[in-house]
Design a protein around this motif. Structure first.
Motif, short mmCIF file in Angstrom:
data_model
loop_
_atom_site.label_atom_id
_atom_site.label_comp_id
_atom_site.label_asym_id
_atom_site.label_seq_id
_atom_site.Cartn_x
_atom_site.Cartn_y
_atom_site.Cartn_z
N HIS A 64 0.84 -1.29 -0.13
CA HIS A 64 -0.22 -0.09 0.10
C HIS A 64 0.90 1.36 0.14
N VAL A 65 0.39 2.24 -0.72
CA VAL A 65 1.09 3.50 -0.75
C VAL A 65 -0.01 4.56 -0.26
N TYR A 66 0.10 5.26 1.01
CA TYR A 66 -0.82 5.83 1.52
C TYR A 66 -0.81 7.27 1.14
N GLY A 67 -1.96 7.90 1.10
CA GLY A 67 -2.51 9.10 0.91
C GLY A 67 -3.11 10.09 2.14
N GLU A 69 11.94 9.56 -2.74
CA GLU A 69 11.61 8.38 -3.81
C GLU A 69 10.17 8.27 -3.91
N LEU A 70 9.42 8.93 -3.03
CA LEU A 70 7.89 8.83 -3.18
C LEU A 70 7.16 9.20 -4.47
N PRO A 71 7.54 10.33 -5.25
CA PRO A 71 6.89 10.55 -6.59
C PRO A 71 7.24 9.25 -7.50
N VAL A 72 8.51 8.71 -7.42
CA VAL A 72 8.97 7.53 -8.30
C VAL A 72 8.13 6.49 -7.93
N ILE A 73 7.85 6.10 -6.75
CA ILE A 73 7.21 5.12 -6.38
C ILE A 73 5.49 5.09 -6.67
N THR A 74 4.99 6.17 -6.56
CA THR A 74 3.70 6.63 -7.00
C THR A 74 3.63 6.64 -8.45
N ALA A 114 9.20 -0.83 -8.10
CA ALA A 114 8.77 -0.30 -6.88
C ALA A 114 9.30 -0.89 -5.71
N LEU A 115 9.16 -2.15 -5.68
CA LEU A 115 9.64 -2.97 -4.54
C LEU A 115 11.25 -2.86 -4.68
N LEU A 116 11.95 -3.12 -5.66
CA LEU A 116 13.38 -2.78 -5.53
C LEU A 116 13.74 -1.60 -5.10
N ARG A 117 13.27 -0.52 -5.56
CA ARG A 117 13.56 0.87 -4.83
C ARG A 117 13.43 1.03 -3.48
N LEU A 118 12.11 0.47 -3.20
CA LEU A 118 11.99 0.68 -1.73
C LEU A 118 13.02 -0.40 -0.78
#
Length: 262
Positions: A40-43, A112-117, A141-145
């Motif tokens: 999950h990516v939370y807003g 990194e949030l904008p890239v993940i989003t 996205a997972l690899l970046r995290l």
């Protein structure tokens, strides 16, 4: 923060993905996915309880919950997030080994949030017609995290930055002011300006402008929407302002960006 081990040797299977809004009819939800990871990516801000242990989550946070966990959310109101339910090569937590990556249960991607989003949005847009692209986007996205995992809690400025980014992302079509963003996350506009300068090397206004153009570029290259409609979707009052800003940020007009992608 507890960590989980996820096999990232290959792209995970994406069983379900989308944009969900909760907290409308009930301020509490309970989930359990016996065989699937939950990303999950939370807003929004809320309390996330995993197997009886509570974790506060804030705008801009990301969670990765292992299969079979009992998940309970306590919302403060209508709450929107991006999500993916996954099946990995190794579908249960296990000791680290070749191809396995340790990720925190709750993560703050910071800058990194904008890239993940963007990767999650691309994955959602591709799900119906290009499932392989969806898998690759979620994998990226997972690899970046995994590459950014914090050995210590994020600094206050990183958390404020992530919260500001999340608020901006959710309101790109609207008029956004720096005082409004600062008020949302509980700091002064001057403090927010210093955070953007120190962490990103640009003003908050320049960041908002750049993110609008980034989102427009995605829509120009991945959809058949008209340029006029895209302009409105990313918060420009008129087509002339959209053209001028695109040229200032990318050196090309919206039409040229679309033609180059084709």
């Amino acid at each position: 923060m507890p960590t989980v081990e996820l096999d990232l040797s290959f792209p995970p299977e994406v069983v379900n993905i989308g944009r969900g809004t909760h907290g409308v009819h009930s301020l509490e939800d309970v989930f359990q996915l016996p065989e699937l990871w939950s990303l999950h990516v939370y807003g929004y801000s809320a309390e996330l309880e995993i197997d009886g242990i509570g974790y506060p989550i804030a705008e801009g946070d990301v969670s990765l919950v292992p299969p079979a966990s009992l998940i309970r959310y306590r919302y403060e109101g209508p709450s929107t997030h991006l999500y993916a339910h996954l099946r990995s090569v190794g579908d249960h937590p296990a000791p680290a080994g070749p191809g396995r990556s340790g990720l925190d249960l709750i993560m703050n991607p910071g800058a990194e949030l904008p890239v993940i989003t963007d990767l999650m949005r691309s994955a959602i847009a591709s799900a119906a017609t290009r499932p392989a692209q969806t898998r690759c986007d979620v994998w990226a996205a997972l690899l970046r995290l995994a590459g950014r995992r914090h050995p210590v809690p994020p600094r206050p400025s990183e958390r404020h930055l992530a919260a500001a980014m999340s608020y901006i992302e959710s309101r790109l079509p609207d008029v956004i002011t720096v005082p409004e963003v600062a008020d949302r996350i509980g700091i002064s506009a001057n403090h927010l300006g210093r955070i953007f300068h120190d962490e990103l090397g640009e003003t908050a206004v320049a960041y908002i402008r750049r993110r609008r153009v980034d989102r427009a570029r995605q829509l120009l290259t991945n959809s058949t929407m008209s340029i006029t409609a895209i302009s409105a979707m990313v918060g420009f009052a008129d087509l002339q302002a959209f053209n001028k800003t695109c040229r200032a940020v990318t050196g090309m007009s919206p039409r040229q960006l679309r033609a180059r992608a084709g």
